[in-house]
Design an enzyme around this catalytic site. Structure first.
Site, PDB file in Angstrom:
ATOM      1  N   VAL A 226       5.878   1.575   7.219  1.00  0.00           N
ATOM      2  CA  VAL A 226       6.205   2.940   7.621  1.00  0.00           C
ATOM      3  C   VAL A 226       4.908   3.678   7.935  1.00  0.00           C
ATOM      4  CG1 VAL A 226       7.349   5.065   6.917  1.00  0.00           C
ATOM      5  CG2 VAL A 226       8.169   2.861   6.051  1.00  0.00           C
TER       6      VAL A 226
ATOM      7  N   ASP B 211       5.938   2.294   1.853  1.00  0.00           N
ATOM      8  CA  ASP B 211       5.060   1.144   2.062  1.00  0.00           C
ATOM      9  C   ASP B 211       4.386   1.320   3.426  1.00  0.00           C
ATOM     10  OD1 ASP B 211       3.904  -1.303   2.637  1.00  0.00           O
ATOM     11  OD2 ASP B 211       5.552  -2.485   1.794  1.00  0.00           O
ATOM     12  N   HIS B 212       3.082   1.556   3.419  1.00  0.00           N
ATOM     13  CA  HIS B 212       2.390   1.899   4.662  1.00  0.00           C
ATOM     14  C   HIS B 212       2.268   0.706   5.610  1.00  0.00           C
ATOM     15  CE1 HIS B 212       0.593   4.766   7.144  1.00  0.00           C
ATOM     16  NE2 HIS B 212      -0.347   5.255   6.353  1.00  0.00           N
ATOM     17  N   ARG B 213       2.598  -0.493   5.121  1.00  0.00           N
ATOM     18  CA  ARG B 213       2.642  -1.623   6.047  1.00  0.00           C
ATOM     19  C   ARG B 213       3.828  -1.468   7.007  1.00  0.00           C
ATOM     20  NH1 ARG B 213       3.038  -6.463   1.801  1.00  0.00           N
ATOM     21  NH2 ARG B 213       4.710  -5.060   1.188  1.00  0.00           N
TER      22      ARG B 213
ATOM     23  N   PRO C 271       0.851  -1.203   0.000  1.00  0.00           N
ATOM     24  CA  PRO C 271       0.000   0.000   0.000  1.00  0.00           C
ATOM     25  C   PRO C 271       0.884   1.250   0.000  1.00  0.00           C
ATOM     26  CG  PRO C 271      -0.225  -1.229   2.058  1.00  0.00           C
ATOM     27  CD  PRO C 271       0.745  -1.982   1.220  1.00  0.00           C
TER      28      PRO C 271
END
Lengths: 383, 469
Positions: free
Chosen positions: B436, B432-434, B255
């Site tokens: 960060v 990568d929002h997983r 994401p």
């Protein structure tokens, strides 16, 4: 049970991985081996010189054919650079009445079997459906389908067994082919019927661009015992070791001992074919390491150490190679274009109505061209 | 006797190649199989061995141009066994006999007919040039400036002829197309009188022209497409295929969040000026902005390590890298590549500048090794060189962050309470929002921006431990 090596790491046939039969070191020294030395005891000065001459000539032929492709005289060519010893050492161990079933890169094997130099390139020039008469040289025309020839060899060997002949079928294939169903089926049948066949795998480290470590987590030779077939792992760049191993396998087959699997560890130093670019997937350092293991270089060192590598011998070998290359070139360029209708020849041995209709239809189509020049021709290239 | 060598199909079924380099010049004596040129096809760069022994009499195509298979590229003056069996019309002038109508193509390993050029004149003349025009070098055609070859097709009598309104291939039979080709007739100019509008032999003869008037030279259009072709299809393969797979995998598994920060980098530009002119780098190459951004990124990573991680789905683990292997997205002749500077965090500004110079040279010359493309942990992409301000870069697969540098523009900007013209650029960071969170990504981007806006601050960050801020 085996401890599995880590994926793609230890078992990719790296130069340090010397877990194989070796009679001639990289530096050209004989490595004593009580088990395999007796099998090449007859190879004296003359024998070594003949093997060296073979290696140099087939490399020169291979280089010439590659050049012919670059010059538009061949449609495609699969170079064997680096694999000469694996092919010469094994093919020179064969008897005339043995029968060979190869893939498309075994042009040195074909040379040893007596295939005419021009016949080697006919198919690659698009001039013929097959280059030679298999029965006259004891070698089938190359199989392009990966691994299919192993089934042909096993079938032929079954026939030899029925006939009571002491001939052996030898089939050549690569590391990639060992993952094909055909090869595995052939090995099952060969083991079941204990037929006289030798499975000769040239592990040249690459299935086109896939390194062997991706498909083989153990040595490829270790697969064969699972089929009930004994196997040998040999330094494929050592012409003497290859010859000794092949003779062991042939002797076993002739004496009713059934099939043997040989993994010859070598390296494809050129592209997969002239249409491939190995620099996209191969580490140059890897190539450099294998160049040190060159099969011709080490035999030359041995000859040199034994005082056999005289300037006269070197010149004679080079002259032989150049003459062979010139013969190949002249024969290739001089090949006459086939008649278009010849595509219908040799499909059936007896007349067939359907084929006759197709032949007549194609003849009428060709006749519909107004120009007399209805043949596909290479002459346009020299305009 | 002159023998002409035409470009062969160097791969399987290729129609064209580019001459990368000539290693011989007219007047040079060559031997059989001597390496005379490097030629790049869609598949590989290959060495071209001389087909004859003799003297090079003419190079028909310069370096850097795209040549069709079958086009003459070099002529040789040969004597002896090779000097036989060539067409007489080339021996008097030494020039290739290009105007001869094309014969049927040699058909080696099932290549099939040359459909694209079927029924069309081989090349059209460029305005004001001789019959055998020199093709426009690739570099000119593809340069980002204005297209240069646009007007050439307009001057062409065939392309501009009435009746050439439809782009569909005219209906005809193979023998008729061959007749048309032999006579140099363009089938698109003909209205068929046969059943269903099929062009007949008589239709072709009615329009038939003599070979002398056949246009032979054809400058490439802006898009490098044959005349009359409105679209073309290219198989998805090699690097394009790999790039596509990587982009899809990245875009639809990680994401993405993208943040932007616009900053005044005038102090950094001034600093570079000082470094590069004050002899601070004696004997070494210039330090560029990219090197400073790389250095800033390494310092900022130390304060926000989560941008330098990998999501290992299979193992159910997050991999924290304690080193920075910095990928640099590069547009190369072969397409997008991301060569990696290993242990970039240990190199310092000078070391980064040197590494960047080597990496750029290798990428341009196509000598980047597979090893140099592996093992990246975070990436910089410099879209500013294309004049672009900002974007939403897609992560290099397996990495947590990618930083895009925009173009530097002289922009009215607040400076010490006034409006001044300053050097301003925009940074775009995708992460990568997983791995960060917004807080971490924002802090990382702000850190990079602060260093570029005031490079002296880097002094305060040296030796910073992860999470110390």
């Amino acid at each position: 049970m085996h401890d599995l090596p880590p994926h793609g790491a230890a078992d990719n046939g790296s130069p340090l991985d010397d877990d194989f039969i070796q009679l001639l070191s990289e530096s050209g020294e004989r490595m004593p081996n009580a088990e395999f030395d007796p099998w090449v005891r007859d190879i004296g000065a003359a024998g070594l010189a003949a093997l060296y001459d073979d290696l140099v000539v087939v490399r020169r032929l291979d280089t010439e054919a590659t050049a012919l492709q670059r010059q538009g005289e061949l449609g495609l060519w699969p170079p064997m650079l680096g694999q000469e010893a694996a092919q010469i050492g094994s093919a020179r161990a064969l008897h005339p009445d043995d029968f060979v079933f190869t893939s498309y890169r075994e042009n040195a094997v074909a040379y040893c079997r007596g295939v005419g130099l021009t016949d080697l390139v006919k198919v690659w020039r698009g001039n013929a459906q097959s280059g030679w008469d298999p029965a006259s040289v004891g070698m089938a025309v190359p199989a392009i389908i990966i691994g299919a020839q192993t089934l042909h060899a096993t079938g032929w060997a079954l026939g030899a067994q029925f006939d009571g002949a002491d001939s052996v079928a030898v089939t050549y294939f690569g590391d990639g082919a060992t993952s094909e169903g055909d090869v595995n089926e052939a090995m099952v049948f060969a083991a079941s019927f204990q037929v006289p066949v030798v499975f000769f795998c040239q592990n040249n480290q690459w299935a086109i661009s896939e390194p062997v470590g991706l498909q083989a987590r153990v040595h490829i030779a270790e697969r064969a015992p699972g089929f009930g077939i004994p196997s040998l792992r040999v330094d494929g760049n050592d012409v003497l070791a290859v010859m000794a191993a092949t003779r062991v396998a042939l002797d076993r087959a002739r004496s009713g001992g059934g099939p043997t699997f040989i993994e010859a560890v070598t390296y494809r130093m050129g592209p997969h074919t002239t249409a491939d670019d190995p620099t996209r997937y191969r580490d140059p350092a890897d190539l450099a390491r294998w160049a040190e293991r060159d099969p011709i270089l080490r035999l030359r060192r041995l000859l040199d150490a034994e005082g056999l590598f005289t300037p006269e011998f070197e010149a004679a070998t080079a002259a032989h190679a150049d003459a062979a290359a010139a013969e190949l070139r002249a024969g290739c360029i001089g090949l006459a274009d086939p008649e278009p209708l010849s595509v219908f020849d040799n499909v059936y041995t007896t007349p067939q109505a359907t084929l006759d209709r197709q032949r007549a239809g194609y003849a009428a189509y060709l006749a519909s061209f107004e120009s007399s020049d209805t043949r596909s021709s290479n002459e346009g290239a020299s305009v | 006797m002159i023998r002409v060598f035409s470009l062969p199909d160097l791969g399987e079924g290729l129609t064209e190649s580019e001459i990368v380099a000539w290693h011989v010049a007219p007047g040079d004596t060559v031997t059989l199989n001597q390496h005379i040129a490097d030629v790049e096809t869609a598949k590989a760069v290959v060495e071209l061995p001389s087909p004859f022994s003799g003297v090079v009499s003419e190079l028909h195509r310069p370096e850097g141009v795209l040549v069709h298979v079958g086009d003459p590229i070099v002529s040789f003056e040969v004597v002896g066994a090779d000097a036989v069996d060539d067409s007489g019309d080339s021996s008097d002038s030494g020039a290739p006999a290009a105007p001869v109508p094309t014969k049927r193509e040699a058909n080696l390993v099932g290549y099939g007919p040359d459909a694209e050029r079927e029924g069309r004149p081989k090349r059209r003349a460029r305005p004001g040039s001789a019959a055998c025009a020199t093709p426009v070098p690739l570099a000119t055609v593809t340069s980002p400036g204005l297209p240069v070859a646009v007007t050439s097709s307009v001057a062409n009598p065939v392309a501009a002829a009435p009746g050439a309104t439809t782009m569909e291939r005219p209906r005809s039979t193979p023998p008729v197309r061959m007749l048309a080709r032999d006579l140099g007739v363009d089938l698109t100019r003909i209205t068929g009188t046969g059943a269903h509008g099929v062009i007949t032999r008589d239709d072709v003869r009615a329009v038939g022209v003599t070979p002398e008037t056949v246009p032979v030279a054809d400058a490439p259009s802006v898009f490098g497409a044959p005349s009359g072709t409105r679209e073309s299809r290219t198989p998805i393969k090699s690097l394009r295929k790999l790039t596509a797979a990587a982009m899809v995998q990245s875009a639809f598994t990680a994401p993405h969040v993208t943040e932007f920060l616009t900053i005044d980098v005038t102090p950094t530009i001034d600093l570079l000026e000082t470094i590069n002119t004050a002899g601070a780098r004696e004997g070494a190459g210039r330090v560029g902005l990219l090197a400073v951004v790389a250095q800033a990124l390494c310092l900022a990573v130390a304060r926000t390590p989560s941008v330098n991680t990998r999501w290992d789905e299979a193992a159910g683990e997050i991999v924290q890298f304690h080193y920075v292997n910095l990928g640099i997205a590069a547009a190369t002749p072969r397409g997008l590549m991301v060569p990696v500077i290993a242990d970039a965090d240990r190199l310092g500004l000078a070391g980064l500048a040197d590494s960047l110079a080597r990496l750029t040279a290798a990428a341009r010359s196509g000598t980047t090794t597979p090893a140099a493309l592996a093992g990246g942990t975070i990436t910089i992409t410099n879209i500013g060189v294309f004049g672009i301000d900002a974007g939403t870069p897609i992560l290099n697969p397996g990495e947590a962050a990618i930083l895009a540098m925009g173009a530097i523009r002289r922009t009215p900007w607040e400076f010490r309470g006034d409006i001044a013209l300053r050097q301003v650029m925009t940074l775009s960071l995708s992460f990568d929002h997983r791995l960060v969170d917004g807080e971490q990504g924002s802090r990382f981007l702000a850190d990079v921006g602060r260093i570029l806006a005031n490079p002296g601050l880097a002094l305060t960050m040296l030796g910073a431990t992860p999470g110390a801020a």
